[in-house]
Design a protein around this motif. Structure first.
Motif, PDB file in Angstrom:
ATOM      1  N   PHE A 205       0.742  -0.998  -0.126  1.00  0.00           N
ATOM      2  CA  PHE A 205      -0.018  -0.127  -0.102  1.00  0.00           C
ATOM      3  C   PHE A 205       1.028   1.198   0.085  1.00  0.00           C
ATOM      4  O   PHE A 205       1.910   1.324   0.752  1.00  0.00           O
ATOM      5  CB  PHE A 205      -0.965   0.191   1.321  1.00  0.00           C
ATOM      6  N   SER A 207       1.057   5.036   0.875  1.00  0.00           N
ATOM      7  CA  SER A 207       0.320   5.860   1.654  1.00  0.00           C
ATOM      8  C   SER A 207       0.151   7.202   1.238  1.00  0.00           C
ATOM      9  O   SER A 207       0.871   7.487   0.306  1.00  0.00           O
ATOM     10  CB  SER A 207       0.684   5.833   3.089  1.00  0.00           C
ATOM     11  N   SER A 215      -6.139   8.278   4.484  1.00  0.00           N
ATOM     12  CA  SER A 215      -5.108   7.351   4.177  1.00  0.00           C
ATOM     13  C   SER A 215      -4.813   6.395   5.283  1.00  0.00           C
ATOM     14  O   SER A 215      -4.888   5.271   4.846  1.00  0.00           O
ATOM     15  CB  SER A 215      -3.739   8.237   4.028  1.00  0.00           C
ATOM     16  N   TRP A 219      -5.421   2.345   4.815  1.00  0.00           N
ATOM     17  CA  TRP A 219      -4.576   1.352   5.317  1.00  0.00           C
ATOM     18  C   TRP A 219      -4.831   0.365   6.404  1.00  0.00           C
ATOM     19  O   TRP A 219      -4.925  -0.927   6.119  1.00  0.00           O
ATOM     20  CB  TRP A 219      -3.206   1.911   5.844  1.00  0.00           C
ATOM     21  N   GLN A 223      -5.381  -3.886   5.671  1.00  0.00           N
ATOM     22  CA  GLN A 223      -4.687  -4.802   6.691  1.00  0.00           C
ATOM     23  C   GLN A 223      -5.599  -5.891   6.973  1.00  0.00           C
ATOM     24  O   GLN A 223      -5.673  -6.910   7.094  1.00  0.00           O
ATOM     25  CB  GLN A 223      -4.194  -3.977   7.832  1.00  0.00           C
ATOM     26  N   LYS A 235       3.512  -1.438   3.918  1.00  0.00           N
ATOM     27  CA  LYS A 235       3.249   0.188   3.642  1.00  0.00           C
ATOM     28  C   LYS A 235       4.437   0.611   3.199  1.00  0.00           C
ATOM     29  O   LYS A 235       5.569   0.614   3.887  1.00  0.00           O
ATOM     30  CB  LYS A 235       2.602   0.723   4.525  1.00  0.00           C
ATOM     31  N   GLU A 237       5.647   4.723   2.641  1.00  0.00           N
ATOM     32  CA  GLU A 237       5.290   6.285   2.689  1.00  0.00           C
ATOM     33  C   GLU A 237       5.435   6.806   1.553  1.00  0.00           C
ATOM     34  O   GLU A 237       6.293   6.728   0.773  1.00  0.00           O
ATOM     35  CB  GLU A 237       5.801   6.706   4.121  1.00  0.00           C
ATOM     36  N   TYR A 264      -2.688   5.059  -2.718  1.00  0.00           N
ATOM     37  CA  TYR A 264      -3.633   5.904  -1.951  1.00  0.00           C
ATOM     38  C   TYR A 264      -4.714   6.694  -2.742  1.00  0.00           C
ATOM     39  O   TYR A 264      -5.740   6.758  -2.432  1.00  0.00           O
ATOM     40  CB  TYR A 264      -2.825   6.915  -1.129  1.00  0.00           C
TER      41      TYR A 264
END
Length: 353
Positions: A205, A207, A215, A219, A223, A235, A237, A264
């Motif tokens: 993912f 973010s 966001s 997430w 999960q 994840k 960033e 995202y």
């Protein structure tokens, strides 16, 4: 007392907004005295016709309407606000005016406001909580209420704004504030089942901004859905929810060993796809990519982008409807309204070869 020009003074006296198709005369500063002279009636009759049409005869009202159109008469909404406290204007602040995600929100809010004879003022925060708060404080003096789309400021600041004027929040849930939120769980569940059904065992993912409430919700939903489907989720960033931000993450995605990515938003997904394809990675044969929001242009990519559609135009409509209802009937207990999301499958996701 402040001296107002005649065109404003008549509004203070109670004239309502005047709606008629004006002729192209080039004159924009006509007063009720000009209208009265042209129509052959008293100024007080003009004022009544514009503020309370039922108090004058149909024939007289028609004469006044024609004269007003001839003179291109315009009412100053801010002068009208002096006695009433209302400007018939709503404010809308978005996190990034260049992000197509907000186009639907803007359109939905504007069309709803216009239908109720309200205008919409637009501002952006450029993803900055400080700029967002400053823009909101500037707007408060000239609008009847605010819509905050994906706000980045903290909850306390939002609640402080709501003490001064009615506030509705889009794309975020704030306790004590009326909110309109896309329910991401349905769309995310469909996305994870789609990937699991095509044999993917690990996803990444990407973010959104740190200050983005949505966001963290996405997430969390990913999960939970991955745990249920026995898929590993990690994840990465990204503080820039843009095409460029997606390009920057490409090396990290490849290094993660994941066979699928959920970004995202669609801009990140499109940037990632472009960078991977430039490096000769096949989408979706080597890696599947899914975005969020289903922005305009999400199907223009090759292959078309699979995405979790968030009905942002519906969110804009609902937010403006709630705000206008609050202005008309204050005292309603604020609540959160959820709008379903759904997966739109296109060519960027599929079975791993």
């Amino acid at each position: 007392m402040t001296n107002l020009p005649a065109s404003d003074a008549e509004v203070v006296a109670g004239a309502a907004p005047y709606k008629v198709e004006a002729r192209a005369t080039g004159r924009t500063n006509a007063t009720i005295y000009d209208i009265a002279k042209l129509a052959g009636v008293n100024p007080s009759t003009v004022s009544r016709a514009l503020s309370k049409p039922g108090r004058v005869s149909a024939g007289t009202r028609q004469l006044i309407e024609e004269a007003a159109a001839e003179l291109n008469y315009q009412v100053n909404p801010f002068a009208r606000a002096l006695p009433t406290g209302r400007t018939n204007t709503l404010g809308l602040i978005v996190a990034d005016i260049t992000n197509p995600t907000f186009f639907g929100t803007i359109r939905g809010a504007e069309s709803t406001a216009a239908f109720r004879d309200y205008s919409l003022i637009l501002a952006e925060s450029a993803e900055s909580p400080e700029q967002e708060l400053a823009a909101a404080q500037r707007m408060l003096a000239s609008v009847d209420g605010l819509i905050l789309a994906s706000p980045r400021m903290d909850d306390d600041h939002i609640r402080d704004l709501a003490k001064e004027k009615p506030v509705v929040v889009v794309n975020r849930d704030v306790q004590g504030i009326a909110c309109v939120v896309p329910d991401v769980n349905k769309g995310i569940g469909e996305a994870i089942r789609h990937l699991a059904g095509h044999g993917h065992k690990k996803i990444v993912f990407i973010s959104g901004p740190t200050a983005s409430w949505m966001s963290s919700q996405r997430w969390s939903g990913i999960q939970q859905a991955c745990e249920w489907s026995r898929i590993e989720a990690v994840k990465i960033e990204s503080d820039s929810p843009t095409v460029k931000g997606g390009r920057v993450t490409a090396r990290l995605i490849v290094g993660s060993g994941a066979s699928a990515v959920i970004a995202y938003n669609d801009l990140l997904a499109i940037g990632l796809m472009q960078e991977l394809q430039a490096a000769a990675y096949a989408v979706p044969d080597q890696i599947s990519i899914i975005g969020f929001d289903d922005i305009f242009g999400a199907d223009f990519t090759t292959p078309g982008l699979t995405t979790v559609r968030a009905p942002m135009e519906n969110c804009g409509i609902e937010a403006a409807t709630v705000l206008l209802r609050t202005l008309k009937e204050p005292g309603e207990t604020p609540s959160t309204r959820y709008i379903d999301t759904e997966l739109v499958v296109r060519g960027s996701s599929g079975r791993l070869l």
